[in-house]
Design a protein around this motif. Structure first.
Motif, PDB file in Angstrom:
ATOM      1  N   ASP A  52       0.844  -1.187   0.000  1.00 26.59           N
ATOM      2  CA  ASP A  52       0.000   0.000   0.000  1.00 26.59           C
ATOM      3  C   ASP A  52       0.886   1.246   0.000  1.00 26.59           C
ATOM      4  O   ASP A  52       1.780   1.384   0.840  1.00 26.59           O
ATOM      5  CB  ASP A  52      -0.916   0.003   1.221  1.00 26.59           C
ATOM      6  CG  ASP A  52      -1.948  -1.118   1.153  1.00 26.59           C
ATOM      7  OD1 ASP A  52      -2.352  -1.446   0.025  1.00 26.59           O
ATOM      8  OD2 ASP A  52      -2.312  -1.661   2.211  1.00 26.59           O
ATOM      9  N   ARG A  54       1.823   5.230   0.244  1.00 26.64           N
ATOM     10  CA  ARG A  54       1.479   6.560   0.741  1.00 26.64           C
ATOM     11  C   ARG A  54       1.704   7.588  -0.351  1.00 26.64           C
ATOM     12  O   ARG A  54       0.972   8.559  -0.467  1.00 26.64           O
ATOM     13  CB  ARG A  54       2.315   6.884   1.978  1.00 26.64           C
ATOM     14  CG  ARG A  54       1.852   8.122   2.724  1.00 26.64           C
ATOM     15  CD  ARG A  54       2.422   8.157   4.133  1.00 26.64           C
ATOM     16  NE  ARG A  54       3.878   8.237   4.105  1.00 26.64           N
ATOM     17  CZ  ARG A  54       4.561   9.381   3.991  1.00 26.64           C
ATOM     18  NH1 ARG A  54       3.916  10.529   3.861  1.00 26.64           N
ATOM     19  NH2 ARG A  54       5.876   9.387   4.004  1.00 26.64           N
ATOM     20  N   ARG A  55       2.703   7.378  -1.148  1.00 28.42           N
ATOM     21  CA  ARG A  55       2.939   8.110  -2.385  1.00 28.42           C
ATOM     22  C   ARG A  55       3.925   7.317  -3.227  1.00 28.42           C
ATOM     23  O   ARG A  55       4.618   6.429  -2.724  1.00 28.42           O
ATOM     24  CB  ARG A  55       3.446   9.524  -2.130  1.00 28.42           C
ATOM     25  CG  ARG A  55       4.692   9.645  -1.293  1.00 28.42           C
ATOM     26  CD  ARG A  55       5.102  11.098  -1.213  1.00 28.42           C
ATOM     27  NE  ARG A  55       5.916  11.388  -0.050  1.00 28.42           N
ATOM     28  CZ  ARG A  55       6.560  12.539   0.120  1.00 28.42           C
ATOM     29  NH1 ARG A  55       6.466  13.479  -0.812  1.00 28.42           N
ATOM     30  NH2 ARG A  55       7.279  12.762   1.204  1.00 28.42           N
ATOM     31  N   SER A  79      -0.211   8.557  -4.462  1.00 30.98           N
ATOM     32  CA  SER A  79      -0.761   7.201  -4.545  1.00 30.98           C
ATOM     33  C   SER A  79       0.333   6.322  -5.131  1.00 30.98           C
ATOM     34  O   SER A  79       1.488   6.744  -5.240  1.00 30.98           O
ATOM     35  CB  SER A  79      -2.016   7.178  -5.429  1.00 30.98           C
ATOM     36  OG  SER A  79      -1.695   7.585  -6.747  1.00 30.98           O
ATOM     37  N   SER A 111       0.614  16.802  -3.834  1.00 28.92           N
ATOM     38  CA  SER A 111       1.481  15.923  -3.052  1.00 28.92           C
ATOM     39  C   SER A 111       2.391  16.754  -2.163  1.00 28.92           C
ATOM     40  O   SER A 111       2.765  17.879  -2.522  1.00 28.92           O
ATOM     41  CB  SER A 111       2.351  15.055  -3.978  1.00 28.92           C
ATOM     42  OG  SER A 111       1.564  14.246  -4.807  1.00 28.92           O
ATOM     43  N   ASP A 144       5.905   3.391   1.446  1.00 24.20           N
ATOM     44  CA  ASP A 144       4.785   2.779   2.159  1.00 24.20           C
ATOM     45  C   ASP A 144       4.424   3.586   3.411  1.00 24.20           C
ATOM     46  O   ASP A 144       4.988   4.670   3.664  1.00 24.20           O
ATOM     47  CB  ASP A 144       5.097   1.323   2.489  1.00 24.20           C
ATOM     48  CG  ASP A 144       6.253   1.159   3.478  1.00 24.20           C
ATOM     49  OD1 ASP A 144       6.636   2.156   4.122  1.00 24.20           O
ATOM     50  OD2 ASP A 144       6.776   0.033   3.584  1.00 24.20           O
ATOM     51  N   SER A 145       3.512   3.044   4.185  1.00 24.65           N
ATOM     52  CA  SER A 145       3.000   3.770   5.352  1.00 24.65           C
ATOM     53  C   SER A 145       4.047   3.944   6.443  1.00 24.65           C
ATOM     54  O   SER A 145       3.865   4.769   7.355  1.00 24.65           O
ATOM     55  CB  SER A 145       1.786   3.040   5.924  1.00 24.65           C
ATOM     56  OG  SER A 145       2.136   1.704   6.274  1.00 24.65           O
ATOM     57  N   THR A 146       5.146   3.172   6.362  1.00 26.43           N
ATOM     58  CA  THR A 146       6.227   3.316   7.349  1.00 26.43           C
ATOM     59  C   THR A 146       7.361   4.179   6.819  1.00 26.43           C
ATOM     60  O   THR A 146       8.448   4.211   7.413  1.00 26.43           O
ATOM     61  CB  THR A 146       6.777   1.928   7.731  1.00 26.43           C
ATOM     62  OG1 THR A 146       7.417   1.338   6.587  1.00 26.43           O
ATOM     63  CG2 THR A 146       5.659   1.012   8.218  1.00 26.43           C
ATOM     64  N   ASP A 147       7.141   4.850   5.692  1.00 21.09           N
ATOM     65  CA  ASP A 147       8.136   5.702   5.031  1.00 21.09           C
ATOM     66  C   ASP A 147       9.306   4.913   4.453  1.00 21.09           C
ATOM     67  O   ASP A 147      10.387   5.459   4.227  1.00 21.09           O
ATOM     68  CB  ASP A 147       8.680   6.783   5.988  1.00 21.09           C
ATOM     69  CG  ASP A 147       7.685   7.905   6.207  1.00 21.09           C
ATOM     70  OD1 ASP A 147       6.828   8.106   5.317  1.00 21.09           O
ATOM     71  OD2 ASP A 147       7.757   8.577   7.240  1.00 21.09           O
TER      72      ASP A 147
END
Length: 605
Positions: A52, A54-55, A79, A111, A144-147
């Motif tokens: 997934d 985050r950008r 995205s 963004s 991802d969501s954890t950078d």
């Protein structure tokens, strides 16, 4: 080919049935891609864990437009990269150094801006991928969501400008030429006017020593691309030329600058008298030309040759006067022309009488073959006294004579071509402009018309040129604008052309409507016809142009705030937006976005 986008990718797969359906979809996409013999190649299906985003985005390890290996180009969306590569998203665009420092950026605001840590990580990823695969890579990536930064896929960059395409290419653009030639030129128009302009500028730069002979040899100086006139922007001083430290301390270059200073000093003393003599010579020569319909074919050919040479000399002197910075007056030829046209309209003269009895009005029109000069029906002259034609300073007087010679060349070519049409040597008057000048002369001397002449009329000119661009070896136009703006910028800067500050509503030029009173006119070029509407404007912004152009001078005389050389101004400042412009600093600022119910008269281009 990297086969980018040729095969199906399926995302978000869950469960065995969806998985088998996805594999079949990918396998079937191979059937649509076949080799030269018509066979589909073998297909492997890569199965990866879904991450997934985050950008994410796409990164090129080389600048595909310029071919520069010193840059990494990154595009970012909020995205995964699938929306970007699929063409459904507008991305932030970054040009980075190989170490991640921003060189240029075009941001959408959708963004978060790339921070230094991520930029350096992306640049490092590009370098490592290039080392592993042996060439710059086209990389899809995400955070991802954890950078954590992930490389999703990598393939060679295939569509890249080669070094040969870019090496030695000069920065071209319409620049101030757009004021004289606002439309695409036909082949005969090109031959009549562009070579004398090129020769005149080259001669002036060589005489003054302002540019080295080697630089002049490498430069096209003035040319046409797809029929549109363009100049070497660095050579004519529209943009600052790049200069290395080695060049600045080179003893040969220093000696050349000293020689130039000595030569310029002598020229500055002699030039006023030489320019005045040339103006008098041109006036005498024009006055001695009999009616064109009384000349023989041979005399018309000779007139074309002599007039082109005289036009080159006028261009050369006009450029030299500008280079030498000889003191000039405050009245432009356009101001004299506007007053002359106003007086002629008041006297009830028709257009033919106006041009014949007050030819200075020609500076309000662009040269064109096969059509009468399009004089505006109404004019708004400046208040107060205006200098007469005889009182113009030398540079303005030379500009007026150049326009007269351009008109003479057009009419002489039309007369010559018209006789060839009457004798059925040419198929029609519309074909005259499709000839090269050498072809027209050959036909006049008894040669045959080109076999493909009837097909040339179907050839369309190229699209209008970018404000600045470079040509590849193949002749393709590569825009060199700092960015491509998809939405208005709040601030922009151009070349200050004078006139103070103003606030007003932006309007774009319409052929059928005059700009509203007090509006700030945003236009692509400073066309001569605009001189007649300056009196009612609140300000003027142009994508191209020069602070020394006819229109800019006339605008300063009227105290009209003017900014020129603003890239993409028509896109950045839509009709109906409220602008502040500063003719002293070159600043243009959007104060309010356009209203949805803005009048159509402002929205028409």
């Amino acid at each position: 080919s990297s086969m980018a986008g040729r095969f199906t990718s399926v995302l978000g797969v869950g469960g065995w049935d969806e998985f088998t359906d996805a594999v079949r979809a990918v396998m079937q996409s191979a059937e649509a891609v076949r080799d030269a013999s018509g066979d589909a190649g073998p297909m492997a299906v890569l199965v990866q864990r879904q991450i997934d985003a985050r950008r994410g985005g796409v990164m090129f390890g080389v600048d595909p437009v310029t071919g520069s290996t010193r840059h990494v180009v990154v595009e970012v969306v909020p995205s995964g990269p699938e929306t970007l590569v699929g063409g459904t998203a507008v991305a932030d665009h970054y040009v980075l150094t190989r170490r991640g420092r921003i060189e240029r950026a075009t941001l959408t605001g959708e963004s978060p801006r790339l921070d230094g840590t991520l930029r350096r990580s992306l640049a490092r990823m590009a370098r490592r991928a290039e080392r592993v695969f042996g060439a710059p890579q086209d990389i899809e990536w995400l955070v991802d969501s954890t950078d954590r930064l992930w490389l999703l896929q990598s393939r060679p960059v295939t569509a890249v400008a080669t070094a040969d395409e870019q090496r030695g290419s000069v920065l071209l653009g319409p620049g101030p030429l757009a004021e004289t030639f606002p439309a695409a030129l036909r082949p005969l128009e090109d031959d009549l006017w562009i070579p004398p302009l090129r020769e005149g500028i080259t001669r002036a730069l060589h005489t003054s020593g302002a540019v080295s002979a080697r630089t002049l040899e490498r430069s096209p100086v003035v040319t046409t691309v797809g029929g549109w006139a363009a100049a070497d922007l660095e050579l004519i001083g529209v943009v600052e030329a790049r200069s290395s430290l080695r060049r600045r301390v080179d003893p040969v270059a220093i000696l050349r600058r000293l020689t130039t200073a000595w030569r310029v000093g002598r020229l500055r003393v002699a030039m006023p008298g030489l320019a005045s003599d040339l103006v008098a010579t041109v006036d005498r020569d024009l006055g001695e030309i009999p009616r064109l319909d009384t000349l023989t074919m041979e005399e018309l050919v000779d007139l074309l040759d002599r007039s082109r040479r005289e036009l080159a000399t006028v261009h050369s002197y006009e450029v030299l006067v500008g280079i030498l910075m000889i003191a000039q007056g405050t009245t432009s030829g356009a101001a004299v022309a506007v007053r002359a046209l106003h007086d002629a309209r008041s006297a009830g003269w028709n257009d033919e009488e106006v041009v014949s009895r007050a030819p200075v009005v020609l500076v309000l029109t662009a040269p064109a073959l096969g059509v009468a000069p399009a004089l505006p029906p109404e004019v708004q002259p400046r208040s107060g006294p205006v200098a007469t034609l005889d009182q113009l300073d030398q540079r303005e007087a030379l500009r007026v004579r150049a326009r007269w010679l351009q008109e003479l060349l057009a009419r002489a070519a039309e007369e010559l071509g018209g006789r060839l049409v009457e004798s059925a040597t040419l198929p029609g008057v519309e074909s005259i402009g499709d000839l090269a000048l050498s072809e027209l002369v050959d036909i006049a001397n008894g040669g045959p018309a080109p076999g493909d002449l009837s097909e040339r009329s179907a050839h369309e000119p190229g699209p209008p040129l970018p404000v600045s661009f470079r040509l590849t070896v193949a002749g393709d136009v590569r825009s060199a604008s700092s960015s491509s703006h998809s939405r208005p910028d709040e601030h922009a800067a151009g070349i200050a052309a004078g006139g103070g500050r103003a606030v007003g509503v932006a309007c774009h030029r319409s052929a059928s409507r005059a700009p509203p009173k007090g509006a700030i006119l945003v236009t692509r070029h400073l066309e001569p016809q605009l001189a007649t509407v300056l009196g009612g404007l609140g300000g003027l912004v142009s994508e191209t142009g020069s602070a020394l152009s006819h229109l800019a001078i006339l605008a300063r005389e009227a105290g009209l705030p003017t900014v020129v050389g603003v890239p993409d101004a028509l896109t950045r400042f839509p009709a109906g937006s409220r602008l502040m412009i500063d003719g002293h600093t070159g600043e243009v600022e959007v104060l309010e976005a356009p209203c949805e119910d803005a009048p159509r008269s402002m929205a028409e281009p």
